[in-house]
Structures are given as C-alpha cells and as structure tokens.
Design an enzyme around this catalytic site. Structure first.
Site, PDB file in Angstrom:
ATOM      1  N   ASP A  68      39.559  38.052  42.270  1.00 23.53           N
ATOM      2  CA  ASP A  68      40.395  37.520  43.355  1.00 23.53           C
ATOM      3  C   ASP A  68      40.199  38.435  44.340  1.00 23.53           C
ATOM      4  O   ASP A  68      40.652  38.385  45.500  1.00 23.53           O
ATOM      5  CB  ASP A  68      41.883  37.302  43.131  1.00 23.53           C
ATOM      6  CG  ASP A  68      42.415  38.631  42.452  1.00 23.53           C
ATOM      7  OD1 ASP A  68      42.013  39.624  42.506  1.00 23.53           O
ATOM      8  OD2 ASP A  68      43.579  38.298  42.134  1.00 23.53           O
ATOM      9  N   ASP A 107      39.313  35.911  37.227  1.00 26.30           N
ATOM     10  CA  ASP A 107      40.587  36.300  37.618  1.00 26.30           C
ATOM     11  C   ASP A 107      41.599  35.119  37.651  1.00 26.30           C
ATOM     12  O   ASP A 107      41.161  34.032  38.574  1.00 26.30           O
ATOM     13  CB  ASP A 107      40.638  37.118  38.926  1.00 26.30           C
ATOM     14  CG  ASP A 107      40.493  38.558  38.654  1.00 26.30           C
ATOM     15  OD1 ASP A 107      41.100  38.996  37.684  1.00 26.30           O
ATOM     16  OD2 ASP A 107      40.230  39.146  39.751  1.00 26.30           O
ATOM     17  N   LYS A 137      40.801  37.021  33.231  1.00 31.39           N
ATOM     18  CA  LYS A 137      41.426  38.380  33.500  1.00 31.39           C
ATOM     19  C   LYS A 137      42.807  37.886  34.184  1.00 31.39           C
ATOM     20  O   LYS A 137      43.049  37.161  35.270  1.00 31.39           O
ATOM     21  CB  LYS A 137      40.662  39.236  34.331  1.00 31.39           C
ATOM     22  CG  LYS A 137      41.275  40.648  34.512  1.00 31.39           C
ATOM     23  CD  LYS A 137      40.467  41.544  35.198  1.00 31.39           C
ATOM     24  CE  LYS A 137      39.922  41.341  36.558  1.00 31.39           C
ATOM     25  NZ  LYS A 137      41.289  41.783  37.385  1.00 31.39           N
ATOM     26  N   GLU A 139      46.677  40.483  35.491  1.00 29.23           N
ATOM     27  CA  GLU A 139      47.120  41.703  35.563  1.00 29.23           C
ATOM     28  C   GLU A 139      48.527  41.716  34.892  1.00 29.23           C
ATOM     29  O   GLU A 139      49.148  40.788  34.708  1.00 29.23           O
ATOM     30  CB  GLU A 139      47.465  41.880  37.243  1.00 29.23           C
ATOM     31  CG  GLU A 139      46.249  41.797  38.098  1.00 29.23           C
ATOM     32  CD  GLU A 139      46.461  42.265  39.550  1.00 29.23           C
ATOM     33  OE1 GLU A 139      45.599  42.030  40.256  1.00 29.23           O
ATOM     34  OE2 GLU A 139      47.610  42.469  39.826  1.00 29.23           O
ATOM     35  N   GLU A 206      42.632  50.397  36.544  1.00 27.18           N
ATOM     36  CA  GLU A 206      42.400  50.604  38.029  1.00 27.18           C
ATOM     37  C   GLU A 206      43.130  51.816  38.468  1.00 27.18           C
ATOM     38  O   GLU A 206      44.555  51.782  38.563  1.00 27.18           O
ATOM     39  CB  GLU A 206      42.673  49.312  38.951  1.00 27.18           C
ATOM     40  CG  GLU A 206      42.198  49.656  40.237  1.00 27.18           C
ATOM     41  CD  GLU A 206      42.387  48.241  40.897  1.00 27.18           C
ATOM     42  OE1 GLU A 206      42.004  48.457  42.388  1.00 27.18           O
ATOM     43  OE2 GLU A 206      42.398  47.135  40.430  1.00 27.18           O
TER      44      GLU A 206
END
Length: 289
Positions: A68, A107, A137, A139, A206
C-alpha cells in the site's frame, strides 16, 4: 578433473536455492521456510505494475510486495491510509500478470481487515481470486492474531507486519523507530510470537533497533523480513522507488540507493523535448514513406 575442482553439477545452483534454482514455478512459502533453515538470505522489493514487476522477476527477486506504499510513491497520496481495496486488486493483478516466478504478496489496505476476521477473509479472498496473488500482508501483532489465524486456517498465506506500521501513522504521530526501551521491546517480541503462533509464514520488522530485530529473528522459526531492522534478519525489503533513486527528496535512513533513475529519466525527457523543439525528431528513420 582435479579431485579438488567442483564438478559441473556442483557449479550449478541447487534447485532448492531461491537464486538460480527452480524457474518453472512460483516461489512458495515452503521455499522461504527452507531458505531460513539453510541460512539463505533473500530480497523482496515492492512493485505496482506489470512492466517494473517483470524487470524484478527477470532479475531473480524471489518475492514481490504489492505494497500500500503505492499510495505514497505511485498514486500521489501523502500516506498509505487512502489506498482502497479496488486499487490494491488492480495493482496486484498487474504485478501477477507481469511475473512468472516471484511470489506476489499483496497488502490489505487500511480499513480492509481491522473491523473483523471475517472482513479480513473477504478482502484477502478478493486479492487471491481477482488478482491471483500468492499471499497477503497485514499490519499488527497481537491485535491482528485472530485475523491471521482465520486466514491461515482458510488456506491464505499471511505475511505479518510489526514494529512501525505505516497505516497507524496518525496514531503514532509520524514514523518513529519502534521497540526502543524494555517495555516496547518486550511488546514487539510478544507481537512477533503471536503472529507466528497464529500461523503467519513470515513477519516484516520495520524501523526497529538492529539488536532487537536480531533477537526476534533468532527466536522465531518463521523468516523475518527487515526494513530498517539491521543486517541480521532473514530477508530485506525496500520500496523500489527508494532503492532505484526515483523518490524525490529525502529517503529513510535505512534506504540504500542503487541507482539514480530520477536523473536518468529526467535527462531523457529533456533530450527528447530539445530534439522536438530543434526539429531533429522525428528524423527520416523514424518516419513512414
């Protein structure tokens, strides 16, 4: 042949390796798990279109992420937050069409999975069915564990993403390094173990201290993918426009620029414009008669 000289077979890359190995199929989660077992590091780059993805696929990059991050570097948004599912499906389908070997991971954008595991399943299914990606993926660590569990039970490979989570930019007040201090480090370790327990096949770390990323990598059985996580993760990922020097202005500390494509493209555009103004393009060899 000298006894100490490698045989032709030994000179060839093993079919098991990610680089120079099997080329007649897509890279799979099993390939990535095997790479961790033998200590083979691997690279991942973002891609948002068929042409660029094809270049990276031909270069042997084993995993491509339709991030994204397209919001920032492809669609002109200030953050990743405005990116929609329809946009992710379109971009992901293009990357899949442009590649033959790379695993394509897409994402789940902001607002497409946070509501419930059922919402996550619905949108992950869109990316797999409509775009043809091999994995998704999302978060979040402990807070996303239930969604990861449902997806993996349903047969959707999930790459988790912890540490700095760009979709939370407004809550974080920017893009600060995560995991500094004992409490924050312990939480990151809990997040990493939670996504592994839930079934994630890998996890992105990250903007975390290198020492902490190394600790997480040593404690997990699944591969870790660093972006600002130091040299000891199992893999590395960069946004391709940062890596290739297309991004204007400053880039994050963790970026190494391997080219200056912005300058190359700008020079080409200026040369073309000058030829048009001077009347030297199109020349005879560019014209039909």
């Amino acid at each position: 042949m000298n006894a100490s000289s490698p045989s032709p077979a030994q000179n060839q890359a093993s079919p098991a390796t990610l680089y120079g190995g099997v080329t007649n199929r897509r890279v799979t989660v099993r390939d990535l798990a095997a790479a961790k077992q033998r200590g083979e590091k691997w690279s991942m780059l973002t891609a948002y279109d068929a042409l660029t993805a094809g270049v990276f696929d031909e270069a042997g990059i084993p995993v491509l992420l339709v991030g994204d991050s397209a919001g920032n570097c492809h669609l002109g948004y200030e953050t990743t937050v405005p990116v929609t599912m329809d946009q992710m499906v379109m971009l992901s389908a293009a990357v899949v069409r442009g590649t033959r070997r790379a695993m394509v991971v897409a994402d789940l954008p902001f607002g497409s999975y946070q509501e419930s595991p059922a919402q996550a399943m619905h949108n992950a299914a869109r990316l797999m069915k409509e775009a043809g990606v091999g994995a998704v993926k999302l978060e979040g660590g402990e807070r996303s564990a239930r969604s990861i569990e449902l997806l993996t039970e349903a047969g959707v490979p999930v790459m988790a993403h912890i540490g700095l989570t760009p979709q939370s930019v407004h809550a974080l007040g920017g893009y600060p390094v995560q995991g500094r201090g004992d409490e924050a480090a312990h939480q990151l370790l809990r997040d990493a173990k939670a996504v592994q327990q839930a079934g994630a096949f890998s996890v992105v770390l990250e903007a975390v201290p290198a020492e902490l990323a190394k600790q997480v990598t040593e404690q997990l059985a699944i591969p870790t993918v660093g972006i600002g996580g130091g040299p000891d993760t199992d893999a590395q990922v960069l946004v391709w426009t940062d890596m290739a020097g297309m991004t204007a202005g400053r880039v994050p500390k963790f970026v190494k620029q391997y080219a200056n494509l912005r300058a190359v493209l700008g020079d080409a555009a200026r040369a073309y414009a000058e030829d048009v103004r001077a009347g030297t393009f199109p020349a005879a060899e560019h014209s039909f008669h």
